[in-house]
Design an enzyme around this catalytic site. Structure first.
Site, mmCIF file in Angstrom:
data_model
loop_
_atom_site.group_PDB
_atom_site.id
_atom_site.type_symbol
_atom_site.label_atom_id
_atom_site.label_comp_id
_atom_site.label_asym_id
_atom_site.label_seq_id
_atom_site.Cartn_x
_atom_site.Cartn_y
_atom_site.Cartn_z
ATOM 1 N N SER A 1 43.528 17.245 29.716
ATOM 2 C CA SER A 1 43.319 18.865 29.940
ATOM 3 C C SER A 1 41.756 19.111 30.176
ATOM 4 C CB SER A 1 44.163 19.677 28.942
ATOM 5 O OG SER A 1 45.454 19.373 28.831
ATOM 6 N N ASN B 1 42.283 11.133 38.165
ATOM 7 C CA ASN B 1 43.555 10.484 38.455
ATOM 8 C C ASN B 1 44.503 11.420 38.907
ATOM 9 O OD1 ASN B 1 45.955 9.155 37.992
ATOM 10 N ND2 ASN B 1 46.150 9.469 35.789
ATOM 11 N N TRP B 2 44.710 11.169 40.141
ATOM 12 C CA TRP B 2 45.674 11.987 41.059
ATOM 13 C C TRP B 2 47.175 12.104 40.896
ATOM 14 C CZ3 TRP B 2 43.473 11.949 46.613
ATOM 15 C CH2 TRP B 2 42.267 12.689 46.522
ATOM 16 N N LYS B 3 47.561 10.964 39.762
ATOM 17 C CA LYS B 3 48.860 10.594 39.409
ATOM 18 C C LYS B 3 49.804 10.678 40.759
ATOM 19 C CE LYS B 3 47.875 13.340 35.299
ATOM 20 N NZ LYS B 3 48.291 13.593 33.851
ATOM 21 N N GLY C 1 47.769 16.895 30.268
ATOM 22 C CA GLY C 1 48.721 17.865 31.055
ATOM 23 C C GLY C 1 49.320 18.977 30.150
ATOM 24 N N GLY D 1 42.823 14.495 35.053
ATOM 25 C CA GLY D 1 44.148 14.737 35.759
ATOM 26 C C GLY D 1 44.243 15.682 36.727
ATOM 27 N N GLU E 1 42.180 9.207 25.550
ATOM 28 C CA GLU E 1 43.072 10.533 25.940
ATOM 29 C C GLU E 1 44.199 10.624 25.026
ATOM 30 O OE1 GLU E 1 42.831 10.644 30.341
ATOM 31 O OE2 GLU E 1 44.186 9.091 30.102
ATOM 32 N N GLU F 1 51.247 7.656 30.420
ATOM 33 C CA GLU F 1 52.415 7.942 31.133
ATOM 34 C C GLU F 1 53.048 6.632 31.654
ATOM 35 O OE1 GLU F 1 50.521 10.597 34.150
ATOM 36 O OE2 GLU F 1 50.294 12.163 32.579
ATOM 37 N N HIS G 1 47.658 3.714 30.867
ATOM 38 C CA HIS G 1 47.715 5.178 31.003
ATOM 39 C C HIS G 1 48.967 5.766 30.195
ATOM 40 C CE1 HIS G 1 48.017 9.507 32.120
ATOM 41 N NE2 HIS G 1 46.755 9.417 32.487
HETATM 42 C C1 PEP Z 1 45.136 11.974 32.985
HETATM 43 O O1 PEP Z 1 45.986 11.793 33.696
HETATM 44 O O2 PEP Z 1 44.634 11.041 32.491
HETATM 45 C C2 PEP Z 1 44.808 13.244 32.334
HETATM 46 C C3 PEP Z 1 44.040 13.240 31.242
HETATM 47 O O3 PEP Z 1 45.530 14.386 32.882
HETATM 48 P P1 PEP Z 1 45.140 15.981 32.345
HETATM 49 O O4 PEP Z 1 43.602 16.102 32.775
HETATM 50 O O5 PEP Z 1 46.127 16.610 33.593
HETATM 51 O O6 PEP Z 1 45.348 16.372 31.085
#
Ligand code: PEP
Length: 267
Positions: A219, A9-11, A175, A240, A169, A95, A93
Site C-alpha cells: 500500500s 508491479n502491475w499485477k 492492496g 502495486g 512486503e 499473491e 510474491h
Molecule cells: C505489490 O503488489 O507488491 C504491492 C505491494 O501491492 P500494493 O502496493 O497494491 O499494496
C-alpha cells in the site's frame, strides 16, 4: 553503495494495447536522477512496455518465472524465454504464494532459474496479520526464514552477482490501504541483513547484508512513501496498485529522488 529502486508491479492489469502508453507516460513523468525505475507488467505486455521505454533508462521486469528450465508445463514461462523482454523478475510474491501455493523451496528454485538467466531478482517476503500480531520478533523470525530458505540453496556469489533485491512486503499491507510503519520496515531490514551476513560470512564473494537493497512494499502511495525512504535501511519500494497511476508514480519517484540525492546517488 545500494541503489534506490522504485519498482511497479502491475499485477493482472493492462493489456498489450494500453500498456505501452501507460509505461511511456510513467517513464516521462519520473525522470529523476539517482532512482532505478522498474516496471513489471503482465507477461503479454512485456514487449509493448519494452518498446515504450526504449532509451528511457527504465528497466522492465516480469512478475514471475517457472522453477524449471523447460518442459511440459502448460501456460508457464521459463526464465530463458524472457531474454530480450525483461531484465528483472519478481519471485515469491505473496499473491503467488497464496493463489499458486508457492513454497519457500519452490521460490528458491525460481531464484536459481532467474540467476542462471541473468535476470535481476526481486525476492518478496512478508508475514501475514496473525504473525504480525504475535509480535515483531515472531514476524522477523518468519521473514528471515523465508529469505534464508530462498537464498541458502543458491550460491552466495551467484546471488551477489545477480544484484539480488529483497522486498519486505507484509501480506496484510498488500492492496489493503494499510501499511507497516517505517520503523517496523527498517527493523525487518536490519534482521534480514544480519541473517544474510550470518549465512554468507566466510564466503569471499558472497552476498552481503550491507550491499543488498531492501525495498518496502504494501500500500505504498505518494503520500505514504516518505516514512519508508526516511529510514536509512530502506532502499525503495515495490509498488502495486499505485504503480498504475502516473500521478502516484511521479510523486513516489520524486520523493525517492530526494533520498537518492541525500545518499549521494544522484550524480
Ligand atoms: C505489490 O503488489 O507488491 C504491492 C505491494 O501491492 P500494493 O502496493 O497494491 O499494496
Amino acid at each position: 553503495m545500494r541503489p534506490i529502486v522504485i519498482a511497479g508491479n502491475w499485477k493482472m492489469h493492462t493489456n498489450p494495447t494500453d500498456a505501452g502508453e501507460l509505461a511511456h507516460t510513467i517513464a516521462s513523468r519520473t525522470k529523476v536522477a539517482g532512482v532505478t525505475r522498474v516496471l513489471c507488467p503482465p507477461f503479454v505486455c512485456l514487449a509493448a512496455v519494452r518498446d515504450a521505454v526504449a532509451g528511457e533508462d527504465v528497466a522492465v521486469g516480469a512478475q514471475d518465472v517457472h522453477h524449471e528450465r523447460v518442459g511440459a508445463y502448460t501456460g508457464d514461462i521459463a526464465a530463458s524465454m524472457l531474454a530480450g523482454l525483461a531484465t528483472w523478475v519478481i519471485v515469491g510474491h505473496s499473491e503467488r504464494r497464496r493463489w499458486h501455493h508457492e513454497t519457500n523451496e519452490l521460490v528458491s528454485e525460481k531464484l536459481k532459474r532467474a540467476i542462471e538467466a541473468g535476470l535481476r531478482p526481486i525476492l518478496c517476503v512478508g508475514e501475514d496479520l496473525e504473525v504480525r500480531e504475535a509480535g515483531a520478533h515472531v514476524a522477523e523470525a518468519l521473514v528471515v526464514d523465508q529469505v534464508l530458505d530462498a537464498v541458502r540453496p543458491n550460491s552466495g556469489t551467484g546471488l551477489a552477482e545477480s544484484g539480488l533485491v529483497v522486498a519486505y512486503e507484509p501480506v496484510w499491507a498488500i492492496g489493503t490501504g494499510r501499511h507497516a510503519s517505517g520503523a517496523d520496515a527498517a527493523g525487518m531490514a536490519v534482521a534480514i541483513r544480519q541473517a544474510l551476513d550470518d549465512t554468507f560470512a566466510g564466503s569471499v564473494a558472497g552476498l552481503r547484508g550491507e550491499t543488498t537493497p531492501i525495498l518496502y512494499g504494501g500500500s505504498v502511495t505518494a503520500a505514504s512513501i516518505d516514512q519508508f525512504l526516511a529510514e536509512p535501511e530502506i532502499d525503495g519500494a515495490l509498488v502495486g496498485g499505485a504503480s498504475l497511476k502516473p500521478d502516484e508514480m511521479a510523486g513516489i519517484v520524486a520523493r525517492a529522488g530526494i533520498t537518492a540525492h541525500a545518499r549521494g546517488l544522484a550524480g
